[in-house]
Design a protein around this motif. Structure first.
Motif, PDB file in Angstrom:
ATOM      1  N   ASP A  49       0.819  -1.218   0.000  1.00 37.87           N
ATOM      2  CA  ASP A  49       0.000   0.000   0.000  1.00 37.87           C
ATOM      3  C   ASP A  49       0.854   1.270   0.000  1.00 37.87           C
ATOM      4  N   SER A  50       2.180   1.105  -0.022  1.00 33.45           N
ATOM      5  CA  SER A  50       3.038   2.281  -0.129  1.00 33.45           C
ATOM      6  C   SER A  50       4.314   1.886  -0.871  1.00 33.45           C
ATOM      7  N   PRO A  51       4.988   2.855  -1.475  1.00 34.40           N
ATOM      8  CA  PRO A  51       6.202   2.506  -2.219  1.00 34.40           C
ATOM      9  C   PRO A  51       7.452   2.498  -1.345  1.00 34.40           C
ATOM     10  N   ILE A  52       7.261   2.502  -0.005  1.00 32.48           N
ATOM     11  CA  ILE A  52       8.388   2.625   0.923  1.00 32.48           C
ATOM     12  C   ILE A  52       9.416   1.509   0.718  1.00 32.48           C
ATOM     13  N   ASN A  53       8.948   0.256   0.649  1.00 28.52           N
ATOM     14  CA  ASN A  53       9.892  -0.871   0.596  1.00 28.52           C
ATOM     15  C   ASN A  53      10.856  -0.771  -0.573  1.00 28.52           C
ATOM     16  N   LEU A  54      10.331  -0.348  -1.721  1.00 26.17           N
ATOM     17  CA  LEU A  54      11.176  -0.282  -2.901  1.00 26.17           C
ATOM     18  C   LEU A  54      12.233   0.807  -2.722  1.00 26.17           C
ATOM     19  N   TRP A  90       9.601  -3.024   5.543  1.00 21.48           N
ATOM     20  CA  TRP A  90       9.951  -1.695   6.053  1.00 21.48           C
ATOM     21  C   TRP A  90       8.722  -0.823   6.213  1.00 21.48           C
ATOM     22  N   ASP A  91       7.721  -1.032   5.327  1.00 20.13           N
ATOM     23  CA  ASP A  91       6.559  -0.139   5.336  1.00 20.13           C
ATOM     24  C   ASP A  91       5.746  -0.270   6.626  1.00 20.13           C
ATOM     25  N   THR A 126      -6.324   5.011  -2.223  1.00 17.67           N
ATOM     26  CA  THR A 126      -6.216   3.558  -2.332  1.00 17.67           C
ATOM     27  C   THR A 126      -5.231   3.157  -3.429  1.00 17.67           C
ATOM     28  N   ALA A 127      -4.076   3.778  -3.419  1.00 12.41           N
ATOM     29  CA  ALA A 127      -3.084   3.377  -4.413  1.00 12.41           C
ATOM     30  C   ALA A 127      -2.459   2.067  -3.969  1.00 12.41           C
ATOM     31  N   SER A 128      -1.998   1.252  -4.950  1.00 10.75           N
ATOM     32  CA  SER A 128      -1.195   0.085  -4.591  1.00 10.75           C
ATOM     33  C   SER A 128       0.028   0.078  -5.494  1.00 10.75           C
ATOM     34  N   TYR A 129       1.101  -0.392  -4.933  1.00  9.34           N
ATOM     35  CA  TYR A 129       2.385  -0.288  -5.616  1.00  9.34           C
ATOM     36  C   TYR A 129       2.977  -1.672  -5.793  1.00  9.34           C
ATOM     37  N   SER A 130       3.312  -2.021  -7.021  1.00 10.18           N
ATOM     38  CA  SER A 130       3.943  -3.318  -7.256  1.00 10.18           C
ATOM     39  C   SER A 130       5.460  -3.144  -7.223  1.00 10.18           C
ATOM     40  N   MET A 131       6.166  -4.185  -6.816  1.00 11.16           N
ATOM     41  CA  MET A 131       7.618  -4.119  -6.658  1.00 11.16           C
ATOM     42  C   MET A 131       8.290  -5.270  -7.382  1.00 11.16           C
ATOM     43  N   PRO A 132       8.187  -5.264  -8.714  1.00  7.68           N
ATOM     44  CA  PRO A 132       8.731  -6.418  -9.455  1.00  7.68           C
ATOM     45  C   PRO A 132      10.234  -6.607  -9.244  1.00  7.68           C
ATOM     46  N   ALA A 133      10.972  -5.515  -9.014  1.00  3.34           N
ATOM     47  CA  ALA A 133      12.422  -5.682  -8.827  1.00  3.34           C
ATOM     48  C   ALA A 133      12.700  -6.528  -7.588  1.00  3.34           C
ATOM     49  N   LEU A 134      11.890  -6.315  -6.524  1.00  3.48           N
ATOM     50  CA  LEU A 134      12.091  -7.092  -5.301  1.00  3.48           C
ATOM     51  C   LEU A 134      11.567  -8.510  -5.461  1.00  3.48           C
ATOM     52  N   LYS A 135      10.484  -8.644  -6.238  1.00  2.36           N
ATOM     53  CA  LYS A 135       9.917  -9.973  -6.470  1.00  2.36           C
ATOM     54  C   LYS A 135      10.950 -10.860  -7.169  1.00  2.36           C
TER      55      LYS A 135
END
Lengths: 236, 401
Positions: free
Chosen positions: B12-17, B284-285, B157-166
């Motif tokens: 739900d946030s881009p923090i992890n990336l 992290w988020d 209600t944004a959602s953020y995908s993290m394909p680099a981490l996946k």
């Protein structure tokens, strides 16, 4: 079912081995060329998917059936071979002017802090393009320099020595891959190092592996690069 | 605690990336800045001479030192998210080149870890568009329509995908799988063996590596050794399986961290890089939410002012618990309408506890919502800082006044 695969991979590697000088840079440049294309054209259909599939398959091959790794591919194959009951390893010791010897601190050899016996192997096998004398001269120069660093509380290599907590100013350094090493107190009894000795250490462990039952050492080679005449003493 | 991005690809946030970029950058800067290339190149022997081609033919010491500092500069760009497509790729290339020179000298785990950094950087380059908390994203908003900018501020209600981490997780798990695979099939794929996991083998490794280690006594307990051996295989081979089966990776990552620490204590070998590599997958988020205050706030902005909306977007993204409500001026509720009518000279107003803040005070109030930005507020509250900012602002905007 697997046998032909294994045999053909080994055969392929043997076939290509003479061309390693060409293949290694080609693999490296090829990887980065293809990666550049994939990154530049990543918004085209199937580019990212096919690049990822190819990369993961090649990486998987290097993790499993390939018996070697070619940069930029690596594997983390560690401790795969069970340790034998009896083992023989080279050990390098530096010798000071009064003949006292001290096992070399891995970190003093900078480039090889994890692969400790390598310089000894290179000197003995003589297959490096440098002579044993040159390697010994470098080892002495390095260890004397490193020693000065340890004694002044500031060893050259970007590593944290075992007593880092007593020297917080060294904590900015990236932690070492190996542990332990010389301390200033230990070094205080030695004068300048002038020679190196290479020993072969035979170690025998008990059947259950819990203790060393016997350890013998044999002096293989002694080198004093600064002594002009007969400075290479081959024992045995 | 740790996220399996295969089952949990949207956050739900881009923090992890963003944190992951920071971890990769910090790790690689710290590690590579310690390399003293002129000193390394004096070593008169090498482990793998076949990589000799990687040493520059002219002035290698100078060349590699310059390369090292160029890499560090590029890594800083990568961390802040500036032109990630280029910086990530260029960093990968330079890390791989320096790593290859290092492999020529010594191919220990310390060197090999650099290449895991290379794969992660390549993945970040490949999926550069998903980096929302980045300079790149801020630059991209310049080309967005006023409607799209407004949409970004208003949507909760944004959602953020993290394909680099996946895919990075798959790569890391694959390398661990290889480590376990080689322990079982070291005599070839036709002769699997559990020789590694026997109590005597583990005990012998400890005995010969660190005969005087502080925890040497553990070798006296064959059951413990046996569990350690089997446990190592389970951790190394099982990691990839739990990742692909979309199960929780937390026990595995904790296990591998404990295993890495035990290598340091029992064998004296320290895989420092593992901590950084595994930290990439921490949630992290979840911890980040505590860094944002939970007091409610409202921001009323001028829906025609592109600059204001672009400046507010990072705040909206960082407000991961939605403590701040963003309203375009015409749609602001009654209680926030005061002083925000079309004729008002202030394009952004901040409301908290029915107090209204504008201009410099609004910026301070907004910043202080984020606990980690409070130091900036302290600096801004110094009287001379405010004076300078006001003068600068007047200077910059005098043409529009």
């Amino acid at each position: 079912m697997w046998r032909p695969v294994v045999i053909s991979i080994v055969a392929l590697i043997d076939f290509f081995r003479p061309y390693a000088d060409l293949i290694l840079p080609l693999v490296f440049c090829g990887f980065f060329f293809i990666s550049a294309l994939a990154i530049v054209f990543n918004d085209r259909q199937y580019v990212t998917e096919s690049y990822l599939a190819g990369f993961l398959v090649v990486l998987l091959l290097f993790q499993t059936v390939m018996p070697l790794a070619i940069s930029p591919f690596i594997n983390w194959h560690k401790f795969s071979e069970p340790r034998p009951v009896e083992s023989a390893e080279y050990e390098i010791r530096v010798v000071d002017a009064s003949g006292q010897e001290l096992k070399i601190d891995k970190k003093a050899t900078i480039a090889h802090d994890g692969v400790y016996p390598l310089p000894a192997e290179r000197i003995i096998s003589n297959d490096s393009n440098k002579s044993g004398q040159e390697i010994a001269r470098w080892l002495l120069e390095r260890t004397n320099q490193y020693r000065t660093g340890v004694e002044s509380g500031n060893p050259t290599r970007g590593t944290i020595p075992s007593d880092a907590w007593n020297h917080p100013s060294r904590l900015y350094r990236f932690p070492a891959h190996s542990s332990g090493g010389w301390t200033a107190e230990e070094l205080s009894g030695y004068s300048e190092f002038v020679g190196i000795r290479i020993y072969q250490i035979q170690t025998e462990t008990s059947a259950d592996g819990t203790e060393i039952v016997s350890q013998s050492e044999e002096l293989v080679l002694e080198l004093y690069p600064e002594r002009s005449s007969d400075n290479k003493t081959k024992v045995n | 605690m740790f996220v399996n991005y295969l089952s949990d690809s949207d956050r739900d946030s881009p923090i992890n990336l963003a944190v992951a970029r920071g971890v990769v950058g910090f790790w690689l800067v710290w590690k590579t800045s310690m390399y003293n290339w002129p000193l390394f190149l004096k070593v008169p022997y090498s482990q793998t001479p076949a990589y000799g081609w990687s040493v520059p033919p002219v002035a290698p010491g100078l060349f590699l030192t310059v390369e090292k500092w160029v890499l560090i500069g590029l890594l800083v760009g990568f961390v802040v998210g500036y032109r990630i497509q280029f910086t990530a790729y260029a960093c990968a290339l330079l890390v791989a080149h320096l790593g290859t020179v290092r492999t020529m000298q010594i191919g220990s785990g310390e060197t090999e870890a650099l290449f895991i950094g290379v794969y992660l950087l390549i993945l970040f380059g490949l999926f550069h568009k998903s980096n929302v908390l980045s300079v790149d994203f801020f630059r991209r908003t310049r080309h967005e329509s006023i409607g799209a900018l407004r949409q970004r501020l208003e949507s909760d209600t944004a959602s953020y995908s993290m394909p680099a981490l996946k895919w990075g997780l798959v790569v890391v798990a694959l390398i661990y799988f290889g480590a376990g695979f080689d322990k079982v099939f070291h005599d070839g794929i036709l002769n699997p063996s559990l020789g590694f996991a026997t109590a005597e083998n583990l005990a012998r490794i400890v005995t010969t590596y660190r005969p005087d280690g502080p925890l040497k006594f553990v070798v006296e307990y064959p059951l413990l050794m046996r569990i350690g051996g089997i446990g190592t295989l389970v951790l190394e081979l099982g990691f990839l399986i739990v990742v692909l089966a979309k199960l929780s990776i937390t026990p595995w990552i904790l296990g591998i961290l404990a295993f890495t620490a035990s290598n340091r204590i029992l064998l004296g070998i320290h895989f420092v890089d593992v901590y950084f590599i595994l930290l990439l997958f921490a949630a992290w988020d979840v911890g980040y939410k505590r860094l944002v205050r939970d007091r409610e706030m409202a921001v009323v902005f001028d829906e025609q002012c592109r600059g204001c909306m672009r400046a507010l977007i990072p705040f909206a993204i960082l407000d991961t618990s939605d403590t701040i409500d963003f309203y375009p001026r015409p749609e602001a509720p009654e209680q926030y309408a005061r002083g925000t009518d079309a004729g008002s000279s202030h394009s952004v107003s901040v409301f908290r506890n029915s107090d209204r803040y504008v201009g410099y005070d609004a910026v301070c109030e907004l910043l202080s919502q984020y606990r980690y930005l409070v130091p900036i507020v302290w600096l801004m509250r110094l009287s001379f800082a405010e004076h300078i900012v006001v003068l600068t602002h007047r200077y910059v905007t005098r043409d529009h006044a």
